[in-house]
Scaffold this motif. Structure first.
Motif, PDB file in Angstrom:
ATOM      1  N   ALA A 122       0.852  -1.188   0.000  1.00  0.00           N
ATOM      2  CA  ALA A 122       0.000   0.000   0.000  1.00  0.00           C
ATOM      3  C   ALA A 122       0.889   1.240   0.000  1.00  0.00           C
ATOM      4  O   ALA A 122       1.954   1.241   0.583  1.00  0.00           O
ATOM      5  CB  ALA A 122      -0.887   0.012   1.238  1.00  0.00           C
ATOM      6  N   LEU A 123       0.448   2.289  -0.669  1.00  0.00           N
ATOM      7  CA  LEU A 123       1.263   3.493  -0.723  1.00  0.00           C
ATOM      8  C   LEU A 123       1.253   4.165   0.625  1.00  0.00           C
ATOM      9  O   LEU A 123       0.274   4.166   1.337  1.00  0.00           O
ATOM     10  CB  LEU A 123       0.751   4.469  -1.780  1.00  0.00           C
ATOM     11  CG  LEU A 123       1.615   5.714  -1.904  1.00  0.00           C
ATOM     12  CD1 LEU A 123       3.004   5.328  -2.387  1.00  0.00           C
ATOM     13  CD2 LEU A 123       1.019   6.717  -2.825  1.00  0.00           C
ATOM     14  N   LEU A 124       2.353   4.722   0.963  1.00  0.00           N
ATOM     15  CA  LEU A 124       2.563   5.417   2.206  1.00  0.00           C
ATOM     16  C   LEU A 124       2.049   6.834   2.149  1.00  0.00           C
ATOM     17  O   LEU A 124       1.718   7.343   1.098  1.00  0.00           O
ATOM     18  CB  LEU A 124       4.055   5.467   2.423  1.00  0.00           C
ATOM     19  CG  LEU A 124       4.698   5.851   1.101  1.00  0.00           C
ATOM     20  CD1 LEU A 124       5.346   7.150   1.149  1.00  0.00           C
ATOM     21  CD2 LEU A 124       5.447   4.723   0.587  1.00  0.00           C
ATOM     22  N   VAL A 125       2.021   7.437   3.276  1.00  0.00           N
ATOM     23  CA  VAL A 125       1.642   8.833   3.356  1.00  0.00           C
ATOM     24  C   VAL A 125       2.917   9.650   3.291  1.00  0.00           C
ATOM     25  O   VAL A 125       3.851   9.403   4.040  1.00  0.00           O
ATOM     26  CB  VAL A 125       0.914   9.103   4.699  1.00  0.00           C
ATOM     27  CG1 VAL A 125       0.608  10.562   4.848  1.00  0.00           C
ATOM     28  CG2 VAL A 125      -0.353   8.283   4.777  1.00  0.00           C
ATOM     29  N   LEU A 126       2.960  10.598   2.371  1.00  0.00           N
ATOM     30  CA  LEU A 126       4.132  11.457   2.302  1.00  0.00           C
ATOM     31  C   LEU A 126       4.128  12.361   3.521  1.00  0.00           C
ATOM     32  O   LEU A 126       3.138  13.012   3.812  1.00  0.00           O
ATOM     33  CB  LEU A 126       4.096  12.331   1.040  1.00  0.00           C
ATOM     34  CG  LEU A 126       4.464  11.636  -0.248  1.00  0.00           C
ATOM     35  CD1 LEU A 126       4.296  12.588  -1.417  1.00  0.00           C
ATOM     36  CD2 LEU A 126       5.887  11.132  -0.204  1.00  0.00           C
ATOM     37  N   THR A 127       5.244  12.368   4.222  1.00  0.00           N
ATOM     38  CA  THR A 127       5.338  13.227   5.389  1.00  0.00           C
ATOM     39  C   THR A 127       6.491  14.175   5.184  1.00  0.00           C
ATOM     40  O   THR A 127       7.635  13.781   5.193  1.00  0.00           O
ATOM     41  CB  THR A 127       5.563  12.405   6.673  1.00  0.00           C
ATOM     42  OG1 THR A 127       6.708  11.584   6.478  1.00  0.00           O
ATOM     43  CG2 THR A 127       4.372  11.549   7.004  1.00  0.00           C
ATOM     44  N   LEU A 128       6.164  15.402   4.931  1.00  0.00           N
ATOM     45  CA  LEU A 128       7.183  16.407   4.739  1.00  0.00           C
ATOM     46  C   LEU A 128       7.269  17.248   5.992  1.00  0.00           C
ATOM     47  O   LEU A 128       6.273  17.583   6.602  1.00  0.00           O
ATOM     48  CB  LEU A 128       6.843  17.289   3.537  1.00  0.00           C
ATOM     49  CG  LEU A 128       6.688  16.536   2.222  1.00  0.00           C
ATOM     50  CD1 LEU A 128       6.255  17.487   1.120  1.00  0.00           C
ATOM     51  CD2 LEU A 128       7.982  15.850   1.845  1.00  0.00           C
ATOM     52  N   ALA A 142      15.868  13.688   1.903  1.00  0.00           N
ATOM     53  CA  ALA A 142      16.424  13.857   0.563  1.00  0.00           C
ATOM     54  C   ALA A 142      16.425  15.338   0.214  1.00  0.00           C
ATOM     55  O   ALA A 142      15.360  15.963   0.183  1.00  0.00           O
ATOM     56  CB  ALA A 142      15.587  13.073  -0.449  1.00  0.00           C
ATOM     57  N   ASP A 143      17.612  15.884   0.008  1.00  0.00           N
ATOM     58  CA  ASP A 143      17.757  17.308  -0.325  1.00  0.00           C
ATOM     59  C   ASP A 143      16.962  18.187   0.639  1.00  0.00           C
ATOM     60  O   ASP A 143      16.272  19.121   0.234  1.00  0.00           O
ATOM     61  CB  ASP A 143      17.346  17.583  -1.774  1.00  0.00           C
ATOM     62  CG  ASP A 143      18.259  16.904  -2.775  1.00  0.00           C
ATOM     63  OD1 ASP A 143      19.422  16.607  -2.416  1.00  0.00           O
ATOM     64  OD2 ASP A 143      17.820  16.651  -3.912  1.00  0.00           O
ATOM     65  N   GLY A 144      17.034  17.868   1.917  1.00  0.00           N
ATOM     66  CA  GLY A 144      16.408  18.695   2.946  1.00  0.00           C
ATOM     67  C   GLY A 144      14.944  18.408   3.221  1.00  0.00           C
ATOM     68  O   GLY A 144      14.339  19.060   4.069  1.00  0.00           O
ATOM     69  N   GLN A 145      14.346  17.452   2.531  1.00  0.00           N
ATOM     70  CA  GLN A 145      12.937  17.103   2.751  1.00  0.00           C
ATOM     71  C   GLN A 145      12.831  15.665   3.242  1.00  0.00           C
ATOM     72  O   GLN A 145      13.505  14.776   2.714  1.00  0.00           O
ATOM     73  CB  GLN A 145      12.125  17.252   1.460  1.00  0.00           C
ATOM     74  CG  GLN A 145      12.018  18.673   0.953  1.00  0.00           C
ATOM     75  CD  GLN A 145      11.159  19.536   1.862  1.00  0.00           C
ATOM     76  OE1 GLN A 145      10.110  19.124   2.332  1.00  0.00           O
ATOM     77  NE2 GLN A 145      11.620  20.746   2.130  1.00  0.00           N
ATOM     78  N   LYS A 146      11.968  15.441   4.219  1.00  0.00           N
ATOM     79  CA  LYS A 146      11.771  14.091   4.742  1.00  0.00           C
ATOM     80  C   LYS A 146      11.118  13.222   3.675  1.00  0.00           C
ATOM     81  O   LYS A 146      10.161  13.631   3.024  1.00  0.00           O
ATOM     82  CB  LYS A 146      10.895  14.144   5.988  1.00  0.00           C
ATOM     83  CG  LYS A 146      10.765  12.814   6.698  1.00  0.00           C
ATOM     84  CD  LYS A 146       9.965  12.988   7.985  1.00  0.00           C
ATOM     85  CE  LYS A 146       9.777  11.675   8.694  1.00  0.00           C
ATOM     86  NZ  LYS A 146       8.962  11.838   9.900  1.00  0.00           N
TER      87      LYS A 146
END
Length: 196
Positions: free
Chosen positions: A13-19, A130-134
């Motif tokens: 299942a796709l995850l929730v993007l957490t920024l 990645a490049d400053g983003q979670k």
């Protein structure tokens, strides 16, 4: 502050993007004046957190059940997969377009405290940036990765023993710099940087 917990969703299942965004406050003159009046305050190393070199370990404490365990923690490496591999790990391949799987290998050495009798929580605060983003946490993707141990299989963990625990995240395929972060509860993160 509430304890740090990360929402995890099992693959495929796709995850929730957490920024995450760090909010900076304005200049606080009383603190600035205090630092000027105490030259040692600017040179003091923080109790936890900060950038570390590849292979350098940090020491942190984790509440494991009713006990507090002290670990030496070292981010060993980050394995980066392909976009095609990432698309196979989610329900809808379109959700992983432009993303790759990043697996952080983190070694934890039990340094002090009683032996663990249940699955450890030590790796729960490991994140990949990645490049400053979670990145986006993906559960289950690293369970079979070479060199990764499943915390559920660790039946007893005594002082002096080490285990490599992994976390899987989806990150943008065009990422230039990858960071592994780990922190104590309510602590500042330790940061290991890896070129992609």
């Amino acid at each position: 502050m509430l304890p740090h917990k990360t929402l995890r969703i099992a693959a495929p299942a796709l995850l929730v993007l957490t920024l995450s965004a760090c909010g900076g406050g304005g200049d606080d003159k009383p603190d600035a004046d205090a630092k000027k009046s105490s030259p040692k305050a600017t040179q003091a190393k923080p109790a936890s957190g900060g950038e570390l070199d590849t292979g350098e370990s940090a020491t942190g404490k984790v509440k494991e059940g009713d006990a507090e365990i002290t670990y030496d923690i070292t981010a060993q490496k980050v394995d980066i997969g392909s976009e095609a591999e990432a698309q196979k790990l989610v329900q809808d391949p379109a959700d992983a377009k432009g993303m790759v799987l990043a697996v952080a290998h983190v070694q934890f050495t039990h340094k002090a405290g009683p032996a663990l009798t249940e699955s450890p929580d030590a790796n729960d605060s490991t994140t990949i940036w990645a490049d400053g983003q979670k990145g986006a946490l993906l559960i289950g993707a690293s369970d079979d990765s070479p060199g990764c141990e499943d915390p559920i299989d660790i039946e007893s963990w005594k002082s002096g023993e080490s285990h490599v625990l992994c976390e899987s995240y989806l990150i943008p395929s065009k990422t230039k710099s990858v960071e592994v972060r780990w922190s104590e509860e309510n602590g500042e993160p330790f940061i290991w940087k890896f070129p992609k």
